[in-house]
Design a protein around this motif. Structure first.
Motif, PDB file in Angstrom:
ATOM      1  N   PHE A   1     -20.717  46.326 -24.811  1.00 26.59           N
ATOM      2  CA  PHE A   1     -20.128  47.434 -23.644  1.00 26.59           C
ATOM      3  C   PHE A   1     -19.150  48.210 -25.510  1.00 26.59           C
ATOM      4  CE2 PHE A   1     -17.673  45.537 -19.827  1.00 26.59           C
ATOM      5  CZ  PHE A   1     -19.452  45.650 -19.657  1.00 26.59           C
TER       6      PHE A   1
ATOM      7  N   GLY B   1     -13.694  57.016 -21.318  1.00 25.30           N
ATOM      8  CA  GLY B   1     -14.623  56.180 -19.876  1.00 25.30           C
ATOM      9  C   GLY B   1     -15.450  55.061 -21.192  1.00 25.30           C
ATOM     10  N   VAL B   2     -16.314  54.248 -20.423  1.00 22.75           N
ATOM     11  CA  VAL B   2     -17.125  53.505 -20.852  1.00 22.75           C
ATOM     12  C   VAL B   2     -18.142  54.361 -20.781  1.00 22.75           C
ATOM     13  CG1 VAL B   2     -17.958  50.955 -21.073  1.00 22.75           C
ATOM     14  CG2 VAL B   2     -15.747  51.800 -20.337  1.00 22.75           C
TER      15      VAL B   2
ATOM     16  N   GLY C   1     -16.433  52.834 -15.054  1.00 19.06           N
ATOM     17  CA  GLY C   1     -15.157  51.205 -15.865  1.00 19.06           C
ATOM     18  C   GLY C   1     -16.400  49.868 -14.777  1.00 19.06           C
TER      19      GLY C   1
ATOM     20  N   ILE D   1      -8.305  51.357 -19.266  1.00 21.78           N
ATOM     21  CA  ILE D   1      -8.780  49.900 -18.047  1.00 21.78           C
ATOM     22  C   ILE D   1     -10.432  50.610 -18.177  1.00 21.78           C
ATOM     23  CG2 ILE D   1      -8.966  49.217 -15.573  1.00 21.78           C
ATOM     24  CD1 ILE D   1      -5.579  51.037 -15.792  1.00 21.78           C
ATOM     25  N   ALA D   2     -10.978  51.444 -18.271  1.00 16.94           N
ATOM     26  CA  ALA D   2     -12.129  51.361 -18.158  1.00 16.94           C
ATOM     27  C   ALA D   2     -12.511  50.498 -19.777  1.00 16.94           C
ATOM     28  CB  ALA D   2     -13.192  52.254 -17.898  1.00 16.94           C
ATOM     29  N   ASN D   3     -12.002  50.159 -20.634  1.00 13.68           N
ATOM     30  CA  ASN D   3     -12.843  49.972 -21.379  1.00 13.68           C
ATOM     31  C   ASN D   3     -11.576  48.751 -22.420  1.00 13.68           C
ATOM     32  OD1 ASN D   3     -14.272  51.685 -23.723  1.00 13.68           O
ATOM     33  ND2 ASN D   3     -12.900  52.900 -22.352  1.00 13.68           N
ATOM     34  N   GLN D   4     -11.572  47.788 -20.748  1.00  6.96           N
ATOM     35  CA  GLN D   4     -10.108  46.539 -21.232  1.00  6.96           C
ATOM     36  C   GLN D   4     -11.139  45.552 -21.596  1.00  6.96           C
ATOM     37  OE1 GLN D   4      -9.612  44.619 -17.449  1.00  6.96           O
ATOM     38  NE2 GLN D   4      -9.909  46.218 -16.361  1.00  6.96           N
ATOM     39  N   ASN D   5     -12.895  45.481 -21.515  1.00  8.89           N
ATOM     40  CA  ASN D   5     -13.612  44.713 -21.705  1.00  8.89           C
ATOM     41  C   ASN D   5     -14.719  44.658 -23.002  1.00  8.89           C
ATOM     42  OD1 ASN D   5     -12.817  42.015 -20.380  1.00  8.89           O
ATOM     43  ND2 ASN D   5     -13.336  43.089 -19.089  1.00  8.89           N
ATOM     44  N   THR D   6     -13.914  46.528 -23.730  1.00  9.58           N
ATOM     45  CA  THR D   6     -15.266  46.818 -24.842  1.00  9.58           C
ATOM     46  C   THR D   6     -14.531  46.668 -26.494  1.00  9.58           C
ATOM     47  OG1 THR D   6     -15.147  49.278 -23.646  1.00  9.58           O
ATOM     48  CG2 THR D   6     -15.930  48.985 -25.769  1.00  9.58           C
ATOM     49  N   PRO D   7     -15.833  45.964 -26.956  1.00  9.09           N
ATOM     50  CA  PRO D   7     -14.714  45.233 -28.043  1.00  9.09           C
ATOM     51  C   PRO D   7     -14.218  46.438 -29.379  1.00  9.09           C
ATOM     52  CG  PRO D   7     -17.074  44.131 -27.481  1.00  9.09           C
ATOM     53  CD  PRO D   7     -16.955  45.041 -26.588  1.00  9.09           C
TER      54      PRO D   7
ATOM     55  N   PHE E   1      -6.073  57.920  -7.920  1.00  7.57           N
ATOM     56  CA  PHE E   1      -5.906  59.479  -8.539  1.00  7.57           C
ATOM     57  C   PHE E   1      -6.353  60.172  -6.925  1.00  7.57           C
ATOM     58  CE2 PHE E   1      -8.155  57.977 -12.862  1.00  7.57           C
ATOM     59  CZ  PHE E   1      -6.941  59.326 -13.391  1.00  7.57           C
TER      60      PHE E   1
ATOM     61  N   ASN F   1     -10.527  48.948 -12.155  1.00  4.24           N
ATOM     62  CA  ASN F   1     -10.911  50.200 -11.990  1.00  4.24           C
ATOM     63  C   ASN F   1     -11.105  50.576 -10.465  1.00  4.24           C
ATOM     64  OD1 ASN F   1     -12.089  51.278 -14.828  1.00  4.24           O
ATOM     65  ND2 ASN F   1     -13.176  48.940 -14.409  1.00  4.24           N
TER      66      ASN F   1
ATOM     67  N   TYR G   1     -11.681  48.457 -28.541  1.00  8.88           N
ATOM     68  CA  TYR G   1     -11.209  49.843 -28.320  1.00  8.88           C
ATOM     69  C   TYR G   1     -10.412  49.727 -28.815  1.00  8.88           C
ATOM     70  CZ  TYR G   1     -10.398  53.428 -24.815  1.00  8.88           C
ATOM     71  OH  TYR G   1      -9.168  53.581 -24.363  1.00  8.88           O
TER      72      TYR G   1
ATOM     73  N   VAL H   1      -7.472  52.054  -9.376  1.00 12.79           N
ATOM     74  CA  VAL H   1      -7.206  53.208 -11.342  1.00 12.79           C
ATOM     75  C   VAL H   1      -7.170  54.472 -10.162  1.00 12.79           C
ATOM     76  CG1 VAL H   1      -8.114  54.283 -12.646  1.00 12.79           C
ATOM     77  CG2 VAL H   1      -7.246  52.083 -13.019  1.00 12.79           C
TER      78      VAL H   1
ATOM     79  N   TYR I   1     -11.317  58.848 -26.446  1.00 12.52           N
ATOM     80  CA  TYR I   1     -12.803  58.076 -25.091  1.00 12.52           C
ATOM     81  C   TYR I   1     -11.970  58.263 -24.475  1.00 12.52           C
ATOM     82  CZ  TYR I   1     -13.973  55.657 -29.575  1.00 12.52           C
ATOM     83  OH  TYR I   1     -13.718  55.844 -31.069  1.00 12.52           O
TER      84      TYR I   1
ATOM     85  N   GLN J   1      -4.856  54.852 -25.658  1.00  4.85           N
ATOM     86  CA  GLN J   1      -4.816  55.726 -26.625  1.00  4.85           C
ATOM     87  C   GLN J   1      -3.588  55.821 -25.649  1.00  4.85           C
ATOM     88  OE1 GLN J   1      -8.907  58.009 -27.205  1.00  4.85           O
ATOM     89  NE2 GLN J   1      -8.534  57.586 -25.048  1.00  4.85           N
TER      90      GLN J   1
ATOM     91  N   ALA K   1      -6.716  55.148 -17.459  1.00  4.13           N
ATOM     92  CA  ALA K   1      -7.785  55.197 -16.470  1.00  4.13           C
ATOM     93  C   ALA K   1      -9.278  54.590 -18.251  1.00  4.13           C
ATOM     94  CB  ALA K   1      -8.741  55.920 -15.852  1.00  4.13           C
ATOM     95  N   SER K   2      -9.019  55.575 -18.630  1.00  6.02           N
ATOM     96  CA  SER K   2      -9.971  55.090 -20.559  1.00  6.02           C
ATOM     97  C   SER K   2      -9.899  53.404 -20.970  1.00  6.02           C
ATOM     98  CB  SER K   2     -10.182  56.276 -21.047  1.00  6.02           C
ATOM     99  OG  SER K   2     -11.276  55.686 -21.984  1.00  6.02           O
TER     100      SER K   2
ATOM    101  N   LEU L   1      -3.960  44.362 -19.779  1.00  2.00           N
ATOM    102  CA  LEU L   1      -3.974  45.754 -18.566  1.00  2.00           C
ATOM    103  C   LEU L   1      -2.707  45.595 -17.385  1.00  2.00           C
ATOM    104  CD1 LEU L   1      -6.390  45.946 -15.887  1.00  2.00           C
ATOM    105  CD2 LEU L   1      -6.248  43.966 -15.238  1.00  2.00           C
TER     106      LEU L   1
ATOM    107  N   ILE M   1     -14.028  58.290 -15.046  1.00  2.00           N
ATOM    108  CA  ILE M   1     -13.697  57.408 -15.699  1.00  2.00           C
ATOM    109  C   ILE M   1     -13.955  56.253 -15.339  1.00  2.00           C
ATOM    110  CG2 ILE M   1     -11.992  57.251 -17.612  1.00  2.00           C
ATOM    111  CD1 ILE M   1     -11.184  59.768 -17.828  1.00  2.00           C
TER     112      ILE M   1
END
Lengths: 150, 118
Positions: A60, A76-77, A24, B28-34, A138, A131, B36, A134, A74, B39, B25-26, B82, A20
């Motif tokens: 994204f 991951g990206v 990112g 944070i990975a999607n912090q720039n995804t419009p 882990f 990321n 989003y 993160v 959701y 969760q 983690a998801s 973040l 994940i």
């Protein structure tokens, strides 16, 4: 007892977490690459397609994962998509010596705003670092789970 | 309640923390995804209420991933903060360490019971 409870399953979970975070990182890296391309071409006035360079943007989208019970989460990206910014207009400047200029000496410059690109670059770099930490988290959790087996 | 009940509960808490780590983690990975929406994992509070109510069938309580719209969304419709995610990540990691230490001491006790300290 529910699944994912033994240290071995726990490790498996950690690998998922690493993925994940790396999705990112991959997305942010793609953005950094595109920003670099934009900045490098900030004054490219003629391209093989004709006309000045057009700014590119990365879009994204979250990676959808459907659970067995049909619920959506959701994790991951998704692979980022690179698109051409056709909304921002080209800049038009007076530069009579430029071979790409028109009869009035006006030249069309790319629709790249370097200040904006630099600001985006900083955001992308911070996000990449977040990321990465993160992933570190882990790793620490996985090490702790491994210790249980000792 | 014997030691087995405890280890079962601790293992489930650990599994929930692992899931939460993934969800953070998801985010944070999607912090720039419009668009989003962040969760989060609900488990401990549900478990706590069930325990307080004296419920015995705790196996039916499983971690749930829910969308959290309590944060205001930015202009791009994304409501990930973040700072919030990083501190949740650290808190979650500490929880995991705590549960692992508790489990470890249970295992040590079992080993002691089996070997008699030899």
């Amino acid at each position: 007892m529910s699944g994912g409870s033994s240290p071995v399953n726990g490790l498996d979970g950690m690998f998922g977490g690493l993925k994940i975070a790396s999705s990112g990182m991959a997305a942010e890296r793609a953005r950094i690459d595109v920003i670099a391309e934009n900045i490098a071409n900030a004054r490219t006035t003629s391209t093989p397609e004709g006309g000045p360079y057009r700014r590119k943007v990365v879009s994204f989208a979250p990676l959808l994962q459907r659970a067995l019970d049909g619920s959506k989460t959701y994790l991951g990206v998704a692979e980022p998509r690179v698109r051409v910014d056709t909304r921002t207009p080209f800049q038009r400047i007076y530069d009579p010596g430029n071979p790409d200029g028109d009869a009035d000496g006006m030249v069309m410059l790319p629709n790249v705003n370097t200040v904006l690109e630099m600001a985006d670059l900083v955001t992308a770099m911070r996000a990449y670092e977040a990321n990465a930490s993160v992933q570190e988290s882990f790793m620490k959790m996985a090490e702790r789970a491994l210790q249980l087996a000792r | 309640m014997g030691p087995n009940v405890d280890t079962g509960l601790i293992s489930r808490l650990m599994a929930a923390t692992e899931l939460r780590a993934k969800v953070i983690a998801s985010n944070i990975a999607n912090q720039n995804t419009p668009g989003y929406t962040r969760q989060e994992v609900r488990f401990e509070d549900v478990l706590r209420r069930a325990l307080a109510a004296g419920r015995r069938d705790l196996d039916g309580i499983t971690p749930r991933i829910v969308a959290d719209r309590s944060n205001p969304a930015g202009p791009d419709g994304n409501n990930v903060s973040l700072e919030q995610e990083m501190s949740s990540l650290r808190e979650n990691q500490l929880r995991y360490e705590t549960y692992a230490t508790m489990l470890q001491s249970q295992f040590d006790l079992m080993r002691l019971a089996i070997t008699g300290g030899n």
